[in-house]
Design a protein around this motif. Structure first.
Motif, PDB file in Angstrom:
ATOM      1  N   ILE A   1       0.831  -1.211   0.000  1.00 60.27           N
ATOM      2  CA  ILE A   1       0.000   0.000   0.000  1.00 60.27           C
ATOM      3  C   ILE A   1       0.866   1.262   0.000  1.00 60.27           C
ATOM      4  N   GLU A   2       2.008   1.202   0.717  1.00 62.70           N
ATOM      5  CA  GLU A   2       2.898   2.370   0.729  1.00 62.70           C
ATOM      6  C   GLU A   2       3.486   2.603  -0.656  1.00 62.70           C
ATOM      7  N   ILE A   3       3.891   1.519  -1.315  1.00 61.64           N
ATOM      8  CA  ILE A   3       4.460   1.651  -2.654  1.00 61.64           C
ATOM      9  C   ILE A   3       3.389   2.189  -3.605  1.00 61.64           C
ATOM     10  N   TYR A   4       2.182   1.661  -3.482  1.00 61.98           N
ATOM     11  CA  TYR A   4       1.095   2.122  -4.343  1.00 61.98           C
ATOM     12  C   TYR A   4       0.858   3.622  -4.157  1.00 61.98           C
ATOM     13  N   LYS A   5       0.836   4.039  -2.876  1.00 63.06           N
ATOM     14  CA  LYS A   5       0.565   5.453  -2.584  1.00 63.06           C
ATOM     15  C   LYS A   5       1.619   6.361  -3.194  1.00 63.06           C
ATOM     16  N   THR A   6       2.887   5.930  -3.176  1.00 57.50           N
ATOM     17  CA  THR A   6       3.935   6.817  -3.670  1.00 57.50           C
ATOM     18  C   THR A   6       4.154   6.688  -5.172  1.00 57.50           C
ATOM     19  N   ARG A   7       3.913   5.508  -5.739  1.00 57.10           N
ATOM     20  CA  ARG A   7       4.279   5.292  -7.142  1.00 57.10           C
ATOM     21  C   ARG A   7       3.112   5.235  -8.108  1.00 57.10           C
ATOM     22  N   CYS A   8       1.953   4.878  -7.668  1.00 57.77           N
ATOM     23  CA  CYS A   8       0.887   4.534  -8.606  1.00 57.77           C
ATOM     24  C   CYS A   8      -0.310   5.474  -8.554  1.00 57.77           C
ATOM     25  N   VAL A   9      -0.514   6.126  -7.398  1.00 60.72           N
ATOM     26  CA  VAL A   9      -1.713   6.941  -7.209  1.00 60.72           C
ATOM     27  C   VAL A   9      -1.821   8.059  -8.241  1.00 60.72           C
ATOM     28  N   SER A  10      -0.679   8.614  -8.654  1.00 63.76           N
ATOM     29  CA  SER A  10      -0.713   9.764  -9.552  1.00 63.76           C
ATOM     30  C   SER A  10      -1.454   9.448 -10.850  1.00 63.76           C
ATOM     31  N   CYS A  11      -1.432   8.226 -11.299  1.00 61.64           N
ATOM     32  CA  CYS A  11      -2.169   7.873 -12.519  1.00 61.64           C
ATOM     33  C   CYS A  11      -3.402   7.028 -12.220  1.00 61.64           C
ATOM     34  N   HIS A  12      -3.281   6.112 -11.274  1.00 63.43           N
ATOM     35  CA  HIS A  12      -4.391   5.173 -11.064  1.00 63.43           C
ATOM     36  C   HIS A  12      -5.355   5.637  -9.979  1.00 63.43           C
ATOM     37  N   GLY A  13      -4.951   6.620  -9.163  1.00 67.66           N
ATOM     38  CA  GLY A  13      -5.833   7.103  -8.101  1.00 67.66           C
ATOM     39  C   GLY A  13      -5.856   6.169  -6.912  1.00 67.66           C
ATOM     40  N   THR A  14      -6.311   6.675  -5.781  1.00 74.45           N
ATOM     41  CA  THR A  14      -6.291   5.852  -4.558  1.00 74.45           C
ATOM     42  C   THR A  14      -7.163   4.612  -4.697  1.00 74.45           C
ATOM     43  N   ASP A  15      -8.240   4.691  -5.477  1.00 73.87           N
ATOM     44  CA  ASP A  15      -9.110   3.522  -5.632  1.00 73.87           C
ATOM     45  C   ASP A  15      -8.806   2.730  -6.901  1.00 73.87           C
ATOM     46  N   GLY A  16      -7.757   3.141  -7.636  1.00 77.29           N
ATOM     47  CA  GLY A  16      -7.382   2.426  -8.852  1.00 77.29           C
ATOM     48  C   GLY A  16      -8.247   2.772 -10.054  1.00 77.29           C
ATOM     49  N   LYS A  17      -9.158   3.738  -9.903  1.00 79.52           N
ATOM     50  CA  LYS A  17     -10.108   4.021 -10.985  1.00 79.52           C
ATOM     51  C   LYS A  17      -9.932   5.385 -11.632  1.00 79.52           C
ATOM     52  N   MET A  18      -8.874   6.094 -11.253  1.00 85.66           N
ATOM     53  CA  MET A  18      -8.776   7.466 -11.726  1.00 85.66           C
ATOM     54  C   MET A  18      -8.584   7.544 -13.235  1.00 85.66           C
ATOM     55  N   GLY A  19      -7.787   6.620 -13.767  1.00 83.34           N
ATOM     56  CA  GLY A  19      -7.624   6.580 -15.214  1.00 83.34           C
ATOM     57  C   GLY A  19      -6.899   7.766 -15.807  1.00 83.34           C
ATOM     58  N   MET A  20      -6.036   8.409 -15.027  1.00 78.28           N
ATOM     59  CA  MET A  20      -5.256   9.532 -15.539  1.00 78.28           C
ATOM     60  C   MET A  20      -4.314   9.058 -16.639  1.00 78.28           C
ATOM     61  N   ASN A  21      -4.160   9.848 -17.676  1.00 78.18           N
ATOM     62  CA  ASN A  21      -3.288   9.499 -18.799  1.00 78.18           C
ATOM     63  C   ASN A  21      -3.689   8.185 -19.457  1.00 78.18           C
TER      64      ASN A  21
ATOM     65  N   ASP B   1       0.116  -7.383  -5.446  1.00 79.05           N
ATOM     66  CA  ASP B   1      -0.825  -8.002  -4.497  1.00 79.05           C
ATOM     67  C   ASP B   1      -1.815  -6.967  -3.990  1.00 79.05           C
ATOM     68  N   PHE B   2      -1.297  -5.767  -3.740  1.00 80.90           N
ATOM     69  CA  PHE B   2      -2.186  -4.711  -3.249  1.00 80.90           C
ATOM     70  C   PHE B   2      -3.249  -4.347  -4.286  1.00 80.90           C
ATOM     71  N   THR B   3      -2.886  -4.356  -5.579  1.00 81.86           N
ATOM     72  CA  THR B   3      -3.877  -3.963  -6.596  1.00 81.86           C
ATOM     73  C   THR B   3      -5.084  -4.906  -6.592  1.00 81.86           C
ATOM     74  N   PHE B   4      -4.885  -6.134  -6.123  1.00 81.56           N
ATOM     75  CA  PHE B   4      -6.024  -7.070  -6.060  1.00 81.56           C
ATOM     76  C   PHE B   4      -6.988  -6.730  -4.920  1.00 81.56           C
ATOM     77  N   THR B   5      -6.547  -5.881  -3.982  1.00 80.78           N
ATOM     78  CA  THR B   5      -7.448  -5.523  -2.889  1.00 80.78           C
ATOM     79  C   THR B   5      -8.303  -4.309  -3.262  1.00 80.78           C
ATOM     80  N   LEU B   6      -8.006  -3.676  -4.398  1.00 83.20           N
ATOM     81  CA  LEU B   6      -8.790  -2.496  -4.811  1.00 83.20           C
ATOM     82  C   LEU B   6     -10.154  -2.961  -5.296  1.00 83.20           C
ATOM     83  N   LYS B   7     -11.184  -2.239  -4.859  1.00 79.78           N
ATOM     84  CA  LYS B   7     -12.526  -2.640  -5.281  1.00 79.78           C
ATOM     85  C   LYS B   7     -13.198  -1.467  -5.991  1.00 79.78           C
TER      86      LYS B   7
END
Ligand code: HEC
Length: 99
Positions: free
Chosen positions: A30-50, A93-99
């Motif tokens: 979750i920490e890695i996701y917050k720092t590396r992935c949120v900017s494009c995928h968003g906290t819920d994985g649905k942002m769809g940026m870029n 593994d964390f991306t599988f917990t996104l709903k």
């Protein structure tokens, strides 16, 4: 003689108890996701940026997601230089917990 045995037992004990302490930098997906992935995928994985795909509805399995994260795809950068294999696995593994 006794004191030496006591000392050996003691030092083994201290070593055994201390050893896991050195490994406390646990890898947190979750920490890695917050720092590396949120900017494009968003906290819920649905942002769809870029044009980022929605992660909760992604049909990809774990090994395919590891591929995408490791080598990147289109706009998504490759993370192989930035994250270790263990970190990539943890964040996938964390991306599988996104709903
Ligand atoms: C610069 C923006 C950006 C960042 C940062 C980013 N992604 Fe992506 N991601 C994308 C885009 C864009 C796509 C869609 C690529 C395509 O169209 O093939 C994508 C696709 C994916 C996919 C494949 C989804 C599917 O169903 O095809 C996964 C899994 C994924 N990203 C995970 C992550 C993870 C985990 C991180 C953090 C380590 C991350 N991404 C960081 C932009 C980004």
């Amino acid at each position: 003689m006794r004191i030496i045995i006591v000392l050996i037992v003691l030092s083994v004990c201290i070593w055994a108890c201390a050893a896991p302490e050195n490994k406390t930098e646990t890898i947190s997906g979750i920490e890695i996701y917050k720092t590396r992935c949120v900017s494009c995928h968003g906290t819920d994985g649905k942002m769809g940026m870029n044009g980022a795909k929605e992660l909760p509805s992604s049909p990809l399995d774990a090994s395919q997601r590891i591929e995408v994260v490791t080598y990147g795809r289109k706009i998504m950068p490759a993370f192989k230089e930035m994250l270790s294999k263990e970190e990539i696995k943890a964040v996938v593994d964390f991306t599988f917990t996104l709903k």
